[in-house]
Design a protein around this motif. Structure first.
Motif, mmCIF file in Angstrom:
data_model
loop_
_atom_site.group_PDB
_atom_site.id
_atom_site.type_symbol
_atom_site.label_atom_id
_atom_site.label_comp_id
_atom_site.label_asym_id
_atom_site.label_seq_id
_atom_site.Cartn_x
_atom_site.Cartn_y
_atom_site.Cartn_z
ATOM 1 N N HIS A 8 30.916 -8.704 19.705
ATOM 2 C CA HIS A 8 29.733 -7.915 19.361
ATOM 3 C C HIS A 8 28.463 -8.709 19.643
ATOM 4 O O HIS A 8 27.504 -8.182 20.209
ATOM 5 C CB HIS A 8 29.782 -7.508 17.884
ATOM 6 N N GLN A 9 28.459 -9.993 19.263
ATOM 7 C CA GLN A 9 27.270 -10.812 19.475
ATOM 8 C C GLN A 9 26.982 -11.002 20.953
ATOM 9 O O GLN A 9 25.828 -10.956 21.391
ATOM 10 C CB GLN A 9 27.455 -12.179 18.791
ATOM 11 N N GLN A 10 28.029 -11.227 21.746
ATOM 12 C CA GLN A 10 27.855 -11.366 23.193
ATOM 13 C C GLN A 10 27.309 -10.079 23.799
ATOM 14 O O GLN A 10 26.462 -10.102 24.686
ATOM 15 C CB GLN A 10 29.184 -11.742 23.851
ATOM 16 N N MET A 11 27.784 -8.938 23.304
ATOM 17 C CA MET A 11 27.313 -7.650 23.811
ATOM 18 C C MET A 11 25.846 -7.430 23.464
ATOM 19 O O MET A 11 25.051 -7.002 24.300
ATOM 20 C CB MET A 11 28.158 -6.514 23.223
ATOM 21 N N ASP A 23 27.506 3.492 28.935
ATOM 22 C CA ASP A 23 27.774 3.746 27.530
ATOM 23 C C ASP A 23 28.103 2.418 26.847
ATOM 24 O O ASP A 23 28.630 1.492 27.473
ATOM 25 C CB ASP A 23 28.930 4.733 27.377
ATOM 26 N N ILE A 24 27.782 2.347 25.549
ATOM 27 C CA ILE A 24 27.875 1.077 24.815
ATOM 28 C C ILE A 24 29.099 1.080 23.897
ATOM 29 O O ILE A 24 29.240 1.976 23.060
ATOM 30 C CB ILE A 24 26.603 0.844 23.974
ATOM 31 N N PRO A 25 29.980 0.098 24.025
ATOM 32 C CA PRO A 25 31.139 0.038 23.128
ATOM 33 C C PRO A 25 30.727 -0.324 21.705
ATOM 34 O O PRO A 25 29.949 -1.247 21.491
ATOM 35 C CB PRO A 25 32.005 -1.069 23.745
ATOM 36 N N PHE A 26 31.229 0.429 20.752
ATOM 37 C CA PHE A 26 30.996 0.168 19.324
ATOM 38 C C PHE A 26 32.367 -0.036 18.706
ATOM 39 O O PHE A 26 32.926 0.832 18.060
ATOM 40 C CB PHE A 26 30.240 1.351 18.714
ATOM 41 N N GLU A 27 32.931 -1.222 18.951
ATOM 42 C CA GLU A 27 34.330 -1.493 18.635
ATOM 43 C C GLU A 27 34.638 -1.400 17.150
ATOM 44 O O GLU A 27 35.702 -0.942 16.755
ATOM 45 C CB GLU A 27 34.730 -2.874 19.160
ATOM 46 N N GLU A 28 33.689 -1.837 16.313
ATOM 47 C CA GLU A 28 33.939 -1.815 14.870
ATOM 48 C C GLU A 28 34.189 -0.403 14.349
ATOM 49 O O GLU A 28 34.840 -0.225 13.313
ATOM 50 C CB GLU A 28 32.770 -2.437 14.103
ATOM 51 N N ALA A 29 33.652 0.594 15.065
ATOM 52 C CA ALA A 29 33.812 1.991 14.635
ATOM 53 C C ALA A 29 34.823 2.741 15.488
ATOM 54 O O ALA A 29 35.044 3.934 15.280
ATOM 55 C CB ALA A 29 32.464 2.707 14.697
ATOM 56 N N HIS A 30 35.426 2.057 16.500
ATOM 57 C CA HIS A 30 36.359 2.686 17.439
ATOM 58 C C HIS A 30 35.668 3.818 18.198
ATOM 59 O O HIS A 30 36.250 4.887 18.416
ATOM 60 C CB HIS A 30 37.604 3.206 16.711
ATOM 61 N N LEU A 31 34.422 3.576 18.608
ATOM 62 C CA LEU A 31 33.623 4.583 19.290
ATOM 63 C C LEU A 31 32.935 3.992 20.514
ATOM 64 O O LEU A 31 32.840 2.770 20.657
ATOM 65 C CB LEU A 31 32.542 5.141 18.354
ATOM 66 N N LEU A 129 41.189 11.722 13.485
ATOM 67 C CA LEU A 129 39.936 10.976 13.398
ATOM 68 C C LEU A 129 39.804 10.053 14.605
ATOM 69 O O LEU A 129 40.743 9.362 14.974
ATOM 70 C CB LEU A 129 39.918 10.155 12.107
ATOM 71 N N SER A 130 38.633 10.066 15.238
ATOM 72 C CA SER A 130 38.385 9.197 16.380
ATOM 73 C C SER A 130 37.645 7.929 15.964
ATOM 74 O O SER A 130 37.925 6.844 16.442
ATOM 75 C CB SER A 130 37.575 9.940 17.442
ATOM 76 N N GLY A 131 36.662 8.066 15.106
ATOM 77 C CA GLY A 131 35.883 6.910 14.690
ATOM 78 C C GLY A 131 35.093 7.204 13.432
ATOM 79 O O GLY A 131 35.095 8.328 12.919
ATOM 80 N N PHE A 132 34.405 6.193 12.940
ATOM 81 C CA PHE A 132 33.685 6.352 11.675
ATOM 82 C C PHE A 132 32.539 5.340 11.603
ATOM 83 O O PHE A 132 32.577 4.279 12.242
ATOM 84 C CB PHE A 132 34.634 6.129 10.492
ATOM 85 N N ILE A 133 31.526 5.678 10.850
ATOM 86 C CA ILE A 133 30.421 4.763 10.551
ATOM 87 C C ILE A 133 30.369 4.644 9.035
ATOM 88 O O ILE A 133 30.195 5.647 8.326
ATOM 89 C CB ILE A 133 29.087 5.276 11.115
ATOM 90 N N ASP A 134 30.529 3.420 8.540
ATOM 91 C CA ASP A 134 30.520 3.223 7.093
ATOM 92 C C ASP A 134 29.868 1.893 6.747
ATOM 93 O O ASP A 134 29.231 1.254 7.592
ATOM 94 C CB ASP A 134 31.942 3.309 6.521
ATOM 95 N N LYS A 135 30.046 1.473 5.508
ATOM 96 C CA LYS A 135 29.397 0.255 5.029
ATOM 97 C C LYS A 135 29.824 -0.991 5.806
ATOM 98 O O LYS A 135 29.054 -1.932 5.963
ATOM 99 C CB LYS A 135 29.702 0.069 3.537
ATOM 100 N N THR A 136 31.060 -0.976 6.325
ATOM 101 C CA THR A 136 31.580 -2.170 6.997
ATOM 102 C C THR A 136 31.005 -2.379 8.390
ATOM 103 O O THR A 136 31.045 -3.495 8.913
ATOM 104 C CB THR A 136 33.121 -2.114 7.112
ATOM 105 N N ILE A 144 22.908 -2.195 17.557
ATOM 106 C CA ILE A 144 23.081 -1.521 18.838
ATOM 107 C C ILE A 144 21.944 -0.537 19.089
ATOM 108 O O ILE A 144 21.367 -0.500 20.181
ATOM 109 C CB ILE A 144 24.447 -0.793 18.891
ATOM 110 N N ILE A 145 21.596 0.248 18.076
ATOM 111 C CA ILE A 145 20.511 1.230 18.220
ATOM 112 C C ILE A 145 19.188 0.533 18.518
ATOM 113 O O ILE A 145 18.401 0.986 19.368
ATOM 114 C CB ILE A 145 20.393 2.101 16.951
ATOM 115 N N LYS A 146 18.933 -0.583 17.863
ATOM 116 C CA LYS A 146 17.690 -1.332 18.115
ATOM 117 C C LYS A 146 17.627 -1.806 19.557
ATOM 118 O O LYS A 146 16.579 -1.748 20.197
ATOM 119 C CB LYS A 146 17.590 -2.522 17.156
ATOM 120 N N GLN A 147 18.750 -2.279 20.082
ATOM 121 C CA GLN A 147 18.781 -2.761 21.457
ATOM 122 C C GLN A 147 18.701 -1.607 22.450
ATOM 123 O O GLN A 147 18.013 -1.703 23.472
ATOM 124 C CB GLN A 147 20.068 -3.559 21.707
ATOM 125 N N MET A 148 19.374 -0.514 22.165
ATOM 126 C CA MET A 148 19.395 0.630 23.078
ATOM 127 C C MET A 148 18.014 1.249 23.257
ATOM 128 O O MET A 148 17.680 1.737 24.339
ATOM 129 C CB MET A 148 20.354 1.712 22.560
#
Length: 256
Positions: A8-11, A23-31, A129-136, A144-148
């Motif tokens: 994530h940090q390298q990305m 498109d940007i990989p968001f691995e922590e959310a599987h998205l 379920l494909s992915g999720f956004i939560d506290k983790t 990612i949004i800030k960089q995008m």
């Protein structure tokens, strides 16, 4: 986990990735997050885009600046999910609706389900379920949004809808909007990206439709570099015409 954090940090530090329209990989959310063009932002309105990115990136900061007393034990995700679960906000268009429209272009083809503890995203063609956004993973999502979208640079208790949090936050958001409106900061009729595309199409003699297919970083940098080039060109012509005592023009090819 350490490997995922390193990836994530390298990305996040990969400027070329965010400059392209990949498109940007968001691995922590599987998205995978779709990088929208200016054209696609137009589908939801620049107002919705700006409200959504501001809430995602700095809702906590905005609301705590007004009154920190009832938010002291809430992190950015607590505040975000409270906003998403509030359907009674006293605004012409509730904040959650702006964010849902924004999500529709970040995650095209997904069904979005807002729950009290997370946001679930399901591919339309599948039942699972494909992915999720939560506290983790919300802090990674924020980065990612800030960089995008070139935005300026969230731990806590789980959200409890019974504690009145959503209503308190809605009132704070409304107060913040009213304050900005009173200061003349919210002019809905003005589109920054429309102006950028219009100026560049004339200045560079380009088809405006090509510019409208740029991503936000591409259009922002093209506009900034065009301004630098224009100033550099004026300065050069003035020197060739014999002008003296001129300040050096900034290098239009510098790192932006």
């Amino acid at each position: 986990m350490a490997l995922m954090t390193l990836f994530h940090q390298q990305m996040i530090n990969n400027q070329l990735l965010f400059y392209t329209k990949n498109d940007i990989p968001f691995e922590e959310a599987h998205l995978v997050i779709h990088t929208p063009t200016i054209n696609e932002l137009g589908l939801i309105s620049e107002e919705s885009y700006r409200i959504a990115t501001q809430i995602i990136s700095e809702a906590g900061k905005i609301l705590r600046s007004q009154d920190n007393s009832d938010l002291i034990d809430k992190d950015d995700f607590d505040i975000f999910i409270a906003i998403m679960n509030n359907k009674e906000e006293d605004n012409e268009v509730p904040t959650r609706e702006h964010i849902l429209k924004f999500f529709s272009i970040l995650f095209p083809g997904y069904k979005i389900r807002v729950r009290e503890i997370d946001i679930q995203l399901m591919e339309s063609k599948e039942n699972g379920l494909s992915g999720f956004i939560d506290k983790t993973n919300f802090s990674s999502f924020q980065e990612i949004i800030k960089q995008m979208f070139l935005l300026g640079q969230g731990s806590g208790k789980e959200y409890n809808p019974a504690d009145g949090m959503a209503d308190k936050i809605a009132k704070k958001l409304q107060k913040a909007r009213q304050k900005k409106a009173a200061q003349g900061d919210q002019k809905k009729s003005i589109s920054v990206y429309k102006r950028y595309a219009s100026i560049l199409s004339i200045g560079l003699q380009m088809d405006v439709n090509i510019l409208l297919n740029y991503s936000v970083p591409q259009l922002e940098e093209a506009f900034q570099r065009f301004i630098l080039l224009t100033k550099w060109d004026i300065n050069l012509k003035a020197r060739l015409a014999g002008a003296t005592d001129l300040e050096e023009a900034e290098d239009w090819m510098k790192e932006i």
